[in-house]
Design a protein around this motif. Sequence first.
Motif, PDB file in Angstrom:
ATOM      1  N   LEU A  79       0.795  -1.223   0.000  1.00  0.00           N
ATOM      2  CA  LEU A  79       0.000   0.000   0.000  1.00  0.00           C
ATOM      3  C   LEU A  79       0.833   1.281   0.000  1.00  0.00           C
ATOM      4  CD1 LEU A  79      -2.577  -1.252   2.637  1.00  0.00           C
ATOM      5  CD2 LEU A  79      -2.822  -1.269   0.145  1.00  0.00           C
ATOM      6  N   ALA A  80       1.961   1.268   0.718  1.00  0.00           N
ATOM      7  CA  ALA A  80       2.771   2.487   0.817  1.00  0.00           C
ATOM      8  C   ALA A  80       4.190   2.143   1.226  1.00  0.00           C
ATOM      9  CB  ALA A  80       2.158   3.437   1.848  1.00  0.00           C
ATOM     10  N   ALA A  81       5.133   2.989   0.786  1.00  0.00           N
ATOM     11  CA  ALA A  81       6.532   2.881   1.208  1.00  0.00           C
ATOM     12  C   ALA A  81       6.885   4.148   1.967  1.00  0.00           C
ATOM     13  CB  ALA A  81       7.452   2.716   0.004  1.00  0.00           C
ATOM     14  N   VAL A  82       7.610   3.983   3.084  1.00  0.00           N
ATOM     15  CA  VAL A  82       8.034   5.126   3.888  1.00  0.00           C
ATOM     16  C   VAL A  82       9.516   4.969   4.197  1.00  0.00           C
ATOM     17  CG1 VAL A  82       7.713   6.381   6.042  1.00  0.00           C
ATOM     18  CG2 VAL A  82       5.730   5.367   4.892  1.00  0.00           C
ATOM     19  N   PRO A  83      10.376   5.897   3.789  1.00  0.00           N
ATOM     20  CA  PRO A  83      10.056   6.984   2.871  1.00  0.00           C
ATOM     21  C   PRO A  83       9.881   6.441   1.457  1.00  0.00           C
ATOM     22  CG  PRO A  83      12.397   6.957   3.300  1.00  0.00           C
ATOM     23  CD  PRO A  83      11.783   5.890   4.172  1.00  0.00           C
ATOM     24  N   LYS A  84       9.348   7.255   0.551  1.00  0.00           N
ATOM     25  CA  LYS A  84       9.185   6.811  -0.833  1.00  0.00           C
ATOM     26  C   LYS A  84      10.219   7.466  -1.743  1.00  0.00           C
ATOM     27  CE  LYS A  84       5.273   9.816  -1.928  1.00  0.00           C
ATOM     28  NZ  LYS A  84       3.921   9.835  -2.462  1.00  0.00           N
ATOM     29  N   PHE A  85      11.337   7.856  -1.142  1.00  0.00           N
ATOM     30  CA  PHE A  85      12.441   8.445  -1.884  1.00  0.00           C
ATOM     31  C   PHE A  85      13.737   8.123  -1.144  1.00  0.00           C
ATOM     32  CE2 PHE A  85      10.489  11.506   0.934  1.00  0.00           C
ATOM     33  CZ  PHE A  85      11.540  11.857   1.760  1.00  0.00           C
ATOM     34  N   GLY A  86      14.849   8.143  -1.870  1.00  0.00           N
ATOM     35  CA  GLY A  86      16.155   7.911  -1.270  1.00  0.00           C
ATOM     36  C   GLY A  86      17.252   8.297  -2.235  1.00  0.00           C
ATOM     37  N   VAL A  87      18.474   8.426  -1.708  1.00  0.00           N
ATOM     38  CA  VAL A  87      19.603   8.817  -2.549  1.00  0.00           C
ATOM     39  C   VAL A  87      19.961   7.700  -3.524  1.00  0.00           C
ATOM     40  CG1 VAL A  87      20.552  10.464  -0.911  1.00  0.00           C
ATOM     41  CG2 VAL A  87      21.245   8.067  -0.792  1.00  0.00           C
ATOM     42  N   LYS A  88      20.432   8.101  -4.710  1.00  0.00           N
ATOM     43  CA  LYS A  88      20.768   7.105  -5.728  1.00  0.00           C
ATOM     44  C   LYS A  88      21.989   6.270  -5.339  1.00  0.00           C
ATOM     45  CE  LYS A  88      23.407  10.098  -8.870  1.00  0.00           C
ATOM     46  NZ  LYS A  88      24.624   9.353  -9.057  1.00  0.00           N
ATOM     47  N   ASP A  89      22.735   6.688  -4.302  1.00  0.00           N
ATOM     48  CA  ASP A  89      23.865   5.901  -3.815  1.00  0.00           C
ATOM     49  C   ASP A  89      23.409   4.667  -3.047  1.00  0.00           C
ATOM     50  OD1 ASP A  89      25.631   7.711  -4.925  1.00  0.00           O
ATOM     51  OD2 ASP A  89      25.813   8.881  -3.079  1.00  0.00           O
ATOM     52  N   GLY A  90      22.107   4.570  -2.773  1.00  0.00           N
ATOM     53  CA  GLY A  90      21.565   3.417  -2.058  1.00  0.00           C
ATOM     54  C   GLY A  90      21.737   3.558  -0.556  1.00  0.00           C
ATOM     55  N   GLY A  91      21.311   2.520   0.180  1.00  0.00           N
ATOM     56  CA  GLY A  91      21.491   2.492   1.621  1.00  0.00           C
ATOM     57  C   GLY A  91      20.360   3.069   2.444  1.00  0.00           C
ATOM     58  N   THR A  92      19.281   3.528   1.801  1.00  0.00           N
ATOM     59  CA  THR A  92      18.135   4.058   2.542  1.00  0.00           C
ATOM     60  C   THR A  92      17.249   2.905   3.004  1.00  0.00           C
ATOM     61  OG1 THR A  92      18.122   6.070   1.184  1.00  0.00           O
ATOM     62  CG2 THR A  92      16.107   5.578   2.436  1.00  0.00           C
ATOM     63  N   GLU A  93      16.997   2.818   4.319  1.00  0.00           N
ATOM     64  CA  GLU A  93      16.088   1.782   4.813  1.00  0.00           C
ATOM     65  C   GLU A  93      14.653   2.269   4.615  1.00  0.00           C
ATOM     66  OE1 GLU A  93      16.407  -0.965   8.440  1.00  0.00           O
ATOM     67  OE2 GLU A  93      15.020   0.615   9.095  1.00  0.00           O
ATOM     68  N   ILE A  94      13.846   1.424   3.987  1.00  0.00           N
ATOM     69  CA  ILE A  94      12.443   1.776   3.786  1.00  0.00           C
ATOM     70  C   ILE A  94      11.552   0.711   4.410  1.00  0.00           C
ATOM     71  CG2 ILE A  94      12.895   3.074   1.674  1.00  0.00           C
ATOM     72  CD1 ILE A  94      11.697   0.736   0.102  1.00  0.00           C
ATOM     73  N   SER A  95      10.372   1.132   4.797  1.00  0.00           N
ATOM     74  CA  SER A  95       9.331   0.222   5.278  1.00  0.00           C
ATOM     75  C   SER A  95       8.230   0.200   4.237  1.00  0.00           C
ATOM     76  CB  SER A  95       8.751   0.708   6.610  1.00  0.00           C
ATOM     77  OG  SER A  95       9.735   0.706   7.615  1.00  0.00           O
ATOM     78  N   VAL A  96       7.826  -0.996   3.844  1.00  0.00           N
ATOM     79  CA  VAL A  96       6.697  -1.134   2.926  1.00  0.00           C
ATOM     80  C   VAL A  96       5.529  -1.665   3.741  1.00  0.00           C
ATOM     81  CG1 VAL A  96       5.814  -2.227   0.831  1.00  0.00           C
ATOM     82  CG2 VAL A  96       8.234  -1.578   0.972  1.00  0.00           C
ATOM     83  N   TYR A  97       4.433  -0.921   3.713  1.00  0.00           N
ATOM     84  CA  TYR A  97       3.226  -1.293   4.446  1.00  0.00           C
ATOM     85  C   TYR A  97       2.243  -1.951   3.484  1.00  0.00           C
ATOM     86  CZ  TYR A  97       5.173   1.618   8.074  1.00  0.00           C
ATOM     87  OH  TYR A  97       6.003   2.138   9.030  1.00  0.00           O
ATOM     88  N   GLY A  98       1.616  -3.027   3.936  1.00  0.00           N
ATOM     89  CA  GLY A  98       0.670  -3.746   3.095  1.00  0.00           C
ATOM     90  C   GLY A  98      -0.068  -4.795   3.900  1.00  0.00           C
ATOM     91  N   THR A  99      -0.436  -5.875   3.243  1.00  0.00           N
ATOM     92  CA  THR A  99      -1.148  -6.968   3.918  1.00  0.00           C
ATOM     93  C   THR A  99      -0.610  -8.315   3.462  1.00  0.00           C
ATOM     94  OG1 THR A  99      -2.868  -7.095   2.215  1.00  0.00           O
ATOM     95  CG2 THR A  99      -3.307  -5.637   4.089  1.00  0.00           C
TER      96      THR A  99
END
Length: 162
Positions: A79-99
């Motif tokens: 349903l959503a990713a938080v954050p939905k942006f990150g640096v192109k160098d990689g390494g951003t931890e994201i949480s994907v919310y769903g079911t």
Amino acid sequence: PELGGTTVTISGSNFVNSSELACYFGDVKTEGRFISNEEVECVTPTIRPGSYDVQLSFNGADIHDTSFLYGAYLQMTALAAVPKFGVKDGGTEISVYGTNFRWEDNLHCRFGNDRKVDATVVGSNIVKCVTPKWNVAASVELAVVSDNGNIAMLDDEFEFYT
């Protein structure tokens, strides 16, 4: 998943190439595809979540048990990713919310068409992953995918920035 469409390979011996080849998931019949005298492919039907005995018929009358149990489960959604942006160098931890994220599945976050990174199931509604390095600033598709063919695509794209 419950939506069907997963290709299942059945291995055995003395399989027969027949126009009447059929696969059964419980009592639901689907068409089978002969690969060799030791291999048949079946595409799962749309079925309720649960465990199903898989059987084969080569002549439309006799049904043979395969000793294979197929597990159908609820389709994942993202349903959503938080954050939905990150640096192109990689390494951003994201949480994907769903079911319907499952502990027993080998899950990945897929960026674009083919860049996969490991995902960690935090709960049935959250997975975490770390963004890969991306060559240029871009908006790309983001999905949670499992090794068993289940795909949960987000509606919003993920933004890599400089």
